[in-house]
Motif scaffolding. Structure first.
Motif, mmCIF file in Angstrom:
data_model
loop_
_atom_site.group_PDB
_atom_site.id
_atom_site.type_symbol
_atom_site.label_atom_id
_atom_site.label_comp_id
_atom_site.label_asym_id
_atom_site.label_seq_id
_atom_site.Cartn_x
_atom_site.Cartn_y
_atom_site.Cartn_z
ATOM 1 N N ASP A 1 0.823 -1.211 0.000
ATOM 2 C CA ASP A 1 0.000 0.000 0.000
ATOM 3 C C ASP A 1 0.854 1.258 0.000
ATOM 4 O O ASP A 1 0.370 2.343 -0.284
ATOM 5 C CB ASP A 1 -0.924 0.009 1.222
ATOM 6 C CG ASP A 1 -2.016 -1.032 1.094
ATOM 7 O OD1 ASP A 1 -2.376 -1.374 -0.049
ATOM 8 O OD2 ASP A 1 -2.502 -1.502 2.135
ATOM 9 N N LYS A 2 2.148 1.112 0.304
ATOM 10 C CA LYS A 2 3.056 2.257 0.332
ATOM 11 C C LYS A 2 3.504 2.682 -1.057
ATOM 12 O O LYS A 2 3.862 3.824 -1.266
ATOM 13 C CB LYS A 2 4.297 1.919 1.161
ATOM 14 C CG LYS A 2 4.014 1.629 2.602
ATOM 15 C CD LYS A 2 5.280 1.231 3.313
ATOM 16 C CE LYS A 2 4.996 0.787 4.721
ATOM 17 N NZ LYS A 2 6.206 0.306 5.385
ATOM 18 N N ARG B 1 -0.893 -8.440 -5.071
ATOM 19 C CA ARG B 1 -2.281 -8.524 -5.508
ATOM 20 C C ARG B 1 -2.369 -8.100 -6.972
ATOM 21 O O ARG B 1 -1.846 -7.067 -7.361
ATOM 22 C CB ARG B 1 -3.135 -7.590 -4.647
ATOM 23 C CG ARG B 1 -4.616 -7.677 -4.948
ATOM 24 C CD ARG B 1 -5.444 -6.871 -3.964
ATOM 25 N NE ARG B 1 -5.242 -5.448 -4.180
ATOM 26 C CZ ARG B 1 -4.998 -4.578 -3.214
ATOM 27 N NH1 ARG B 1 -4.909 -4.956 -1.970
ATOM 28 N NH2 ARG B 1 -4.835 -3.302 -3.491
ATOM 29 N N VAL B 2 -3.004 -8.919 -7.784
ATOM 30 C CA VAL B 2 -3.252 -8.572 -9.176
ATOM 31 C C VAL B 2 -4.573 -7.806 -9.214
ATOM 32 O O VAL B 2 -5.621 -8.355 -8.891
ATOM 33 C CB VAL B 2 -3.327 -9.826 -10.072
ATOM 34 C CG1 VAL B 2 -3.690 -9.438 -11.493
ATOM 35 C CG2 VAL B 2 -2.019 -10.584 -10.044
ATOM 36 N N GLU B 3 -4.503 -6.523 -9.561
ATOM 37 C CA GLU B 3 -5.710 -5.701 -9.567
ATOM 38 C C GLU B 3 -6.457 -5.767 -10.890
ATOM 39 O O GLU B 3 -7.666 -5.605 -10.923
ATOM 40 C CB GLU B 3 -5.366 -4.242 -9.261
ATOM 41 C CG GLU B 3 -4.954 -4.009 -7.839
ATOM 42 C CD GLU B 3 -4.901 -2.540 -7.503
ATOM 43 O OE1 GLU B 3 -5.215 -1.687 -8.366
ATOM 44 O OE2 GLU B 3 -4.548 -2.228 -6.356
#
Length: 56
Positions: free
Chosen positions: A9-10, A33-35
């Motif tokens: 998230d950074k 995570r694959v968005e």
């Protein structure tokens, strides 16, 4: 096929080609995570709509 990957998230998400994705990441691990999946243009459109302030 290109992937929009978020591993923290950074840091902002990145776009990787599927060949590079399998070199850098193991899909079985939960360290990223694959968005989104799609063409390069679809990935850029996704990033611009999801993160409007992000610069490429």
């Amino acid at each position: 096929m290109y992937y929009v990957i978020r591993d923290s998230d950074k840091y902002p998400p990145t776009i990787l080609h599927e060949d590079n994705y399998f070199q850098w990441y193991n899909p079985m691990k939960k360290d990223h995570r694959v968005e989104f999946r799609g063409t390069m243009n679809q990935c850029y459109d996704y990033l611009m709509s999801r993160y409007p302030g992000m610069r490429m």
